[in-house]
Design a protein around this motif. Structure first.
Motif, PDB file in Angstrom:
ATOM      1  N   GLN A  87     -51.397 -11.006 -40.541  1.00  0.00           N
ATOM      2  CA  GLN A  87     -50.042 -10.841 -41.550  1.00  0.00           C
ATOM      3  C   GLN A  87     -48.827 -10.190 -40.579  1.00  0.00           C
ATOM      4  OE1 GLN A  87     -50.024 -12.195 -44.162  1.00  0.00           O
ATOM      5  NE2 GLN A  87     -52.221 -12.937 -44.117  1.00  0.00           N
ATOM      6  N   GLY A  88     -49.300 -10.001 -39.265  1.00  0.00           N
ATOM      7  CA  GLY A  88     -48.042  -9.588 -38.464  1.00  0.00           C
ATOM      8  C   GLY A  88     -48.356  -8.258 -37.915  1.00  0.00           C
ATOM      9  N   GLY A  89     -49.436  -7.696 -38.207  1.00  0.00           N
ATOM     10  CA  GLY A  89     -49.837  -6.365 -37.762  1.00  0.00           C
ATOM     11  C   GLY A  89     -50.465  -6.381 -36.557  1.00  0.00           C
ATOM     12  N   PRO A  90     -50.885  -5.296 -35.961  1.00  0.00           N
ATOM     13  CA  PRO A  90     -51.700  -5.168 -34.606  1.00  0.00           C
ATOM     14  C   PRO A  90     -52.676  -6.055 -34.396  1.00  0.00           C
ATOM     15  CG  PRO A  90     -52.226  -3.375 -35.828  1.00  0.00           C
ATOM     16  CD  PRO A  90     -51.196  -4.109 -36.853  1.00  0.00           C
ATOM     17  N   LEU A 110     -51.775   0.227 -38.843  1.00  0.00           N
ATOM     18  CA  LEU A 110     -50.196  -0.177 -38.906  1.00  0.00           C
ATOM     19  C   LEU A 110     -49.639   1.046 -38.264  1.00  0.00           C
ATOM     20  CD1 LEU A 110     -49.620  -1.985 -41.985  1.00  0.00           C
ATOM     21  CD2 LEU A 110     -49.526  -2.899 -39.872  1.00  0.00           C
ATOM     22  N   HIS A 111     -50.001   2.313 -38.735  1.00  0.00           N
ATOM     23  CA  HIS A 111     -49.637   3.536 -38.041  1.00  0.00           C
ATOM     24  C   HIS A 111     -49.603   3.399 -36.687  1.00  0.00           C
ATOM     25  CE1 HIS A 111     -47.680   5.919 -41.294  1.00  0.00           C
ATOM     26  NE2 HIS A 111     -48.781   5.984 -41.991  1.00  0.00           N
ATOM     27  N   LEU A 112     -50.891   3.114 -36.320  1.00  0.00           N
ATOM     28  CA  LEU A 112     -51.191   3.161 -34.662  1.00  0.00           C
ATOM     29  C   LEU A 112     -50.439   2.186 -34.061  1.00  0.00           C
ATOM     30  CD1 LEU A 112     -55.099   3.486 -34.760  1.00  0.00           C
ATOM     31  CD2 LEU A 112     -53.444   5.099 -33.962  1.00  0.00           C
ATOM     32  N   ALA A 113     -49.538   0.920 -34.633  1.00  0.00           N
ATOM     33  CA  ALA A 113     -48.947  -0.006 -34.178  1.00  0.00           C
ATOM     34  C   ALA A 113     -47.521   0.485 -34.261  1.00  0.00           C
ATOM     35  CB  ALA A 113     -49.166  -1.335 -34.817  1.00  0.00           C
ATOM     36  N   GLY A 114     -47.396   1.639 -34.672  1.00  0.00           N
ATOM     37  CA  GLY A 114     -45.843   2.195 -34.607  1.00  0.00           C
ATOM     38  C   GLY A 114     -45.031   2.079 -36.166  1.00  0.00           C
ATOM     39  N   TYR A 115     -45.826   1.613 -36.886  1.00  0.00           N
ATOM     40  CA  TYR A 115     -45.085   1.397 -38.440  1.00  0.00           C
ATOM     41  C   TYR A 115     -45.108   2.705 -38.730  1.00  0.00           C
ATOM     42  CZ  TYR A 115     -45.218  -3.700 -37.904  1.00  0.00           C
ATOM     43  OH  TYR A 115     -45.201  -5.018 -37.394  1.00  0.00           O
ATOM     44  N   ASP A 116     -44.021   3.005 -39.809  1.00  0.00           N
ATOM     45  CA  ASP A 116     -44.252   4.356 -40.538  1.00  0.00           C
ATOM     46  C   ASP A 116     -43.392   4.012 -41.756  1.00  0.00           C
ATOM     47  OD1 ASP A 116     -44.639   7.034 -40.878  1.00  0.00           O
ATOM     48  OD2 ASP A 116     -43.866   7.460 -38.806  1.00  0.00           O
ATOM     49  N   HIS A 117     -43.315   4.969 -42.670  1.00  0.00           N
ATOM     50  CA  HIS A 117     -42.845   4.925 -44.053  1.00  0.00           C
ATOM     51  C   HIS A 117     -42.098   5.867 -44.371  1.00  0.00           C
ATOM     52  CE1 HIS A 117     -46.188   7.473 -45.207  1.00  0.00           C
ATOM     53  NE2 HIS A 117     -47.325   6.649 -44.318  1.00  0.00           N
ATOM     54  N   HIS A 118     -41.403   6.616 -43.371  1.00  0.00           N
ATOM     55  CA  HIS A 118     -40.661   7.751 -43.697  1.00  0.00           C
ATOM     56  C   HIS A 118     -39.185   7.554 -44.589  1.00  0.00           C
ATOM     57  CE1 HIS A 118     -43.558  10.663 -42.478  1.00  0.00           C
ATOM     58  NE2 HIS A 118     -43.556   9.959 -41.325  1.00  0.00           N
TER      59      HIS A 118
END
Length: 168
Positions: free
Chosen positions: A40-43, A122-130
């Motif tokens: 789905q486009g994640g790591p 996703l966090h490990l791949a650099g995604y965030d939700h801030h």
């Protein structure tokens, strides 16, 4: 503590046997979540070092949260960035908190575990939700991934029952 289980390049350490008792096929559910997020486009952890996943107790998560985040309380999931390019980072989940959240939201523990593994990856791949834009992007990948696994939208209340006949 049970010995590590190695699946798809990921070390899965089940510190608390309640994970296995509550989620039959625990390792398979984790592996499927990691494969699904890549689709789905994640790591894609087949192309890069995979994370280690620790299924722990709230007591352990609380200690880690206090030590590394100065928050003296348990949380559902913690992620730790890789210390070297040869390591994929760590995802740590606290059993009691994850189980309590799943029950409160009327989700299966398998669905919530899958969601939090995807979230941590996703966090490990650099995604965030801030920030709102980042959050929408991250939540979109999470939603598509969970749907591909047969679960409903993780961000809509009451939409967590496993869909159709898809089984994990």
């Amino acid at each position: 503590m049970e010995p590590p289980s190695r699946h798809a390049g990921t070390d899965i350490i089940i510190e608390d046997a309640r994970w296995r008792a509550s989620v039959p096929g625990t390792e398979r559910a984790i592996r499927r979540a990691l494969v699904a997020v890549a689709r789905q486009g994640g790591p894609d952890f087949t192309q890069s070092p995979a994370p280690s996943i620790l299924l722990a107790t709230d007591r352990i998560v609380k200690r880690l949260n206090a030590r590394f985040r100065d928050k003296n309380k348990p949380t559902n999931v913690l992620t730790f960035e890789p210390l070297s390019p040869m390591h994929g980072g760590d995802i740590v989940l606290g059993y009691e908190t994850v189980r309590r959240e799943a029950a409160a939201a009327r989700r299966s523990l398998r669905a919530h575990l899958s969601h939090l593994v995807v979230h941590g990856a996703l966090h490990l791949a650099g995604y965030d939700h801030h920030h709102p834009g980042e959050a929408r992007e991250m939540e979109g990948i999470e939603t598509r991934t969970l749907r591909s696994l047969g679960f409903g939208d993780p961000w809509r209340q009451g939409n967590w029952q496993q869909a159709g006949s898809v089984r994990i």
